[in-house]
Design a protein around this motif. Sequence first.
Motif, PDB file in Angstrom:
ATOM      1  N   UNK A 142       0.583  -2.019   0.106  1.00 48.94           N
ATOM      2  CA  UNK A 142      -0.121  -0.385  -0.297  1.00 48.94           C
ATOM      3  C   UNK A 142       0.787   1.009  -0.254  1.00 48.94           C
ATOM      4  N   UNK A 143       1.736   1.700   0.385  1.00 51.61           N
ATOM      5  CA  UNK A 143       2.614   2.447   1.099  1.00 51.61           C
ATOM      6  C   UNK A 143       4.125   2.312  -0.566  1.00 51.61           C
ATOM      7  N   UNK A 144       3.966   1.357  -1.567  1.00 48.65           N
ATOM      8  CA  UNK A 144       4.384   1.563  -2.119  1.00 48.65           C
ATOM      9  C   UNK A 144       3.531   1.890  -3.648  1.00 48.65           C
ATOM     10  N   UNK A 145       2.089   1.874  -3.409  1.00 49.48           N
ATOM     11  CA  UNK A 145       0.682   2.538  -4.216  1.00 49.48           C
ATOM     12  C   UNK A 145       1.138   3.622  -3.945  1.00 49.48           C
ATOM     13  N   UNK A 146       1.122   4.075  -2.969  1.00 50.28           N
ATOM     14  CA  UNK A 146       0.808   5.393  -2.614  1.00 50.28           C
ATOM     15  C   UNK A 146       2.083   6.277  -2.633  1.00 50.28           C
ATOM     16  N   UNK A 195      -5.566   8.423 -16.999  1.00 54.16           N
ATOM     17  CA  UNK A 195      -6.041   7.488 -17.961  1.00 54.16           C
ATOM     18  C   UNK A 195      -5.545   6.428 -17.896  1.00 54.16           C
ATOM     19  N   UNK A 196      -3.748   6.441 -18.873  1.00 52.65           N
ATOM     20  CA  UNK A 196      -2.744   5.616 -18.224  1.00 52.65           C
ATOM     21  C   UNK A 196      -2.724   4.952 -16.736  1.00 52.65           C
ATOM     22  N   UNK A 197      -2.319   6.099 -15.858  1.00 56.70           N
ATOM     23  CA  UNK A 197      -1.618   5.421 -14.919  1.00 56.70           C
ATOM     24  C   UNK A 197      -3.044   4.590 -14.123  1.00 56.70           C
ATOM     25  N   UNK A 198      -4.527   5.192 -14.646  1.00 54.95           N
ATOM     26  CA  UNK A 198      -5.556   4.446 -13.781  1.00 54.95           C
ATOM     27  C   UNK A 198      -6.142   2.924 -14.653  1.00 54.95           C
ATOM     28  N   UNK A 199      -5.413   2.715 -15.749  1.00 51.46           N
ATOM     29  CA  UNK A 199      -6.159   2.060 -16.894  1.00 51.46           C
ATOM     30  C   UNK A 199      -4.486   0.866 -15.892  1.00 51.46           C
ATOM     31  N   UNK A 200      -3.406   1.283 -15.594  1.00 48.62           N
ATOM     32  CA  UNK A 200      -2.229   0.120 -15.337  1.00 48.62           C
ATOM     33  C   UNK A 200      -3.439  -0.438 -13.625  1.00 48.62           C
ATOM     34  N   UNK A 201      -3.536   0.706 -12.997  1.00 44.75           N
ATOM     35  CA  UNK A 201      -3.896   0.064 -11.368  1.00 44.75           C
ATOM     36  C   UNK A 201      -5.339  -0.951 -11.982  1.00 44.75           C
ATOM     37  N   UNK A 202      -6.213  -1.181 -12.945  1.00 51.51           N
ATOM     38  CA  UNK A 202      -7.579  -1.523 -13.334  1.00 51.51           C
ATOM     39  C   UNK A 202      -6.732  -3.397 -14.289  1.00 51.51           C
ATOM     40  N   UNK A 203      -5.499  -3.047 -15.133  1.00 56.02           N
ATOM     41  CA  UNK A 203      -4.675  -4.128 -15.345  1.00 56.02           C
ATOM     42  C   UNK A 203      -4.358  -5.037 -14.620  1.00 56.02           C
ATOM     43  N   UNK A 204      -4.020  -4.399 -13.557  1.00 59.49           N
ATOM     44  CA  UNK A 204      -3.268  -5.101 -12.423  1.00 59.49           C
ATOM     45  C   UNK A 204      -4.071  -6.826 -11.797  1.00 59.49           C
ATOM     46  N   UNK A 205      -5.021  -5.776 -11.863  1.00 60.19           N
ATOM     47  CA  UNK A 205      -6.839  -6.430 -10.796  1.00 60.19           C
ATOM     48  C   UNK A 205      -6.332  -7.031  -9.695  1.00 60.19           C
ATOM     49  N   UNK A 206      -6.780  -7.912  -9.045  1.00 59.84           N
ATOM     50  CA  UNK A 206      -6.102  -7.766  -6.715  1.00 59.84           C
ATOM     51  C   UNK A 206      -5.382  -7.640  -6.575  1.00 59.84           C
ATOM     52  N   UNK A 207      -4.024  -8.564  -7.584  1.00 63.05           N
ATOM     53  CA  UNK A 207      -2.983  -9.128  -7.382  1.00 63.05           C
ATOM     54  C   UNK A 207      -2.225  -7.596  -7.756  1.00 63.05           C
ATOM     55  N   UNK A 208      -2.443  -7.366  -7.479  1.00 63.10           N
ATOM     56  CA  UNK A 208      -1.688  -5.775  -7.751  1.00 63.10           C
ATOM     57  C   UNK A 208      -0.406  -5.391  -7.321  1.00 63.10           C
ATOM     58  N   UNK A 209       0.696  -4.968  -8.859  1.00 62.91           N
ATOM     59  CA  UNK A 209       1.735  -5.147  -8.335  1.00 62.91           C
ATOM     60  C   UNK A 209       2.594  -3.845  -8.542  1.00 62.91           C
ATOM     61  N   UNK A 210       2.680  -2.950  -7.609  1.00 63.85           N
ATOM     62  CA  UNK A 210       3.755  -2.023  -8.084  1.00 63.85           C
ATOM     63  C   UNK A 210       4.641  -1.437  -9.267  1.00 63.85           C
ATOM     64  N   UNK A 211       6.145  -2.391  -8.665  1.00 69.09           N
ATOM     65  CA  UNK A 211       6.588  -2.278  -9.067  1.00 69.09           C
ATOM     66  C   UNK A 211       6.712  -2.940 -10.867  1.00 69.09           C
ATOM     67  N   UNK A 212       5.283  -3.260 -10.991  1.00 72.32           N
ATOM     68  CA  UNK A 212       5.195  -4.125 -12.361  1.00 72.32           C
ATOM     69  C   UNK A 212       4.600  -3.083 -13.224  1.00 72.32           C
ATOM     70  N   UNK A 213       4.135  -1.386 -12.791  1.00 69.18           N
ATOM     71  CA  UNK A 213       3.447  -0.522 -13.085  1.00 69.18           C
ATOM     72  C   UNK A 213       4.679   0.639 -14.075  1.00 69.18           C
ATOM     73  N   UNK A 214       5.136   0.202 -15.186  1.00 72.79           N
ATOM     74  CA  UNK A 214       6.352   0.988 -14.967  1.00 72.79           C
ATOM     75  C   UNK A 214       5.816   1.658 -16.328  1.00 72.79           C
ATOM     76  N   UNK A 215       4.674   1.572 -17.279  1.00 78.46           N
ATOM     77  CA  UNK A 215       4.342   1.841 -18.133  1.00 78.46           C
ATOM     78  C   UNK A 215       3.784   3.943 -18.282  1.00 78.46           C
ATOM     79  N   UNK A 216       3.723   3.880 -17.039  1.00 80.53           N
ATOM     80  CA  UNK A 216       3.127   5.562 -16.815  1.00 80.53           C
ATOM     81  C   UNK A 216       4.319   5.952 -16.665  1.00 80.53           C
TER      82      UNK A 216
END
Length: 314
Positions: A142-146, A195-216
């Motif tokens: 949660x802190x990584x996401x924040x 919108x790109x950032x929101x789409x990354x969060x949405x595509x990750x699903x319930x197993x969201x991993x901040x380390x894999x969100x590299x597009x934004x």
Amino acid sequence: MVLPPPDKRHVCLTTIVIMTSMAFMDAYLVEQNHGPRKIGVCIIVLVGDVCFLIVLRYVAVWVGAEVRTAKRGYAMILWFLYIFVLEIKLYFVFQNCKADRKSLETVARKALTLLLSVCVPGLYLVLVALDSMEYVRTFRKKEDMRGRLFWVALDLLDLLDIQANLWEPQRTGLPIWAEGLMFFYCYILLLILPCVSLSEISMQGEHVSPQKMMLYPVLSLVTINVVTILIRGVNMVLFQDSRVSTIFVGKNVVAIATKASTFLEYRRQVKEFPHPQNAMALELQQNSVGHTQPLPNATSLPHEPSPAQDVIDT
């Protein structure tokens, strides 16, 4: 997909942030006009607000319904709609300030910048609704996401600062083509990048991993951190613009260095763990550590974890 009942508090908060900023923009538009034209502008903005409210009545409810899920599709729609309408009104305010430099006092111009710098990043954070993501259980994730969301909010403030350079000063030395290019460049980025950032969060699903969100981070590195340094540098060198924010230039230099080190670390991790199935299994195992306790058997006493271990697990 059947959505759960909407979160009424989230719907109310979203509506308050949006309509507050819209109401202030309407007030600026009306006050910049005089005589019969003022009445006409007032009627136009009222009709536009009624139409916007009709659309907002449904979209805000859908956003509140998906806030506890892993999807942010309606949030992207609402963000796009909000920025599209807000920036159109802002463009007319900017043009009125340009036509009549005495139409707004300096305090009113800075108040407009303050309003946008609070409402725009604030709405993004409300739409993400990190505290409502019940599937993000571990404190570290949660802190990584924040931290990721904080960088997005800083980028939004960076773009708004560039736009504010167009209406805040009482006089400007920038040519017309440069002002229009700067305004619409920031306009497009404000529409797309969140919108790109929101789409990354949405595509990750319930197993969201901040380390894999590299597009934004990649897109913002090029379109914001690098390009805005060039924009401010050109304004200082060629047009002698004294209002260029050197603080945001420093912020972008720090962001470039930070993101470069993040990309290098990400590539190293990919090389060390080439199989994504093993990495996901390890991640799921770590997420379930703090929520599973061993069952006592008939031959041993139940193990009670220490308070220090509970703090670490959570």
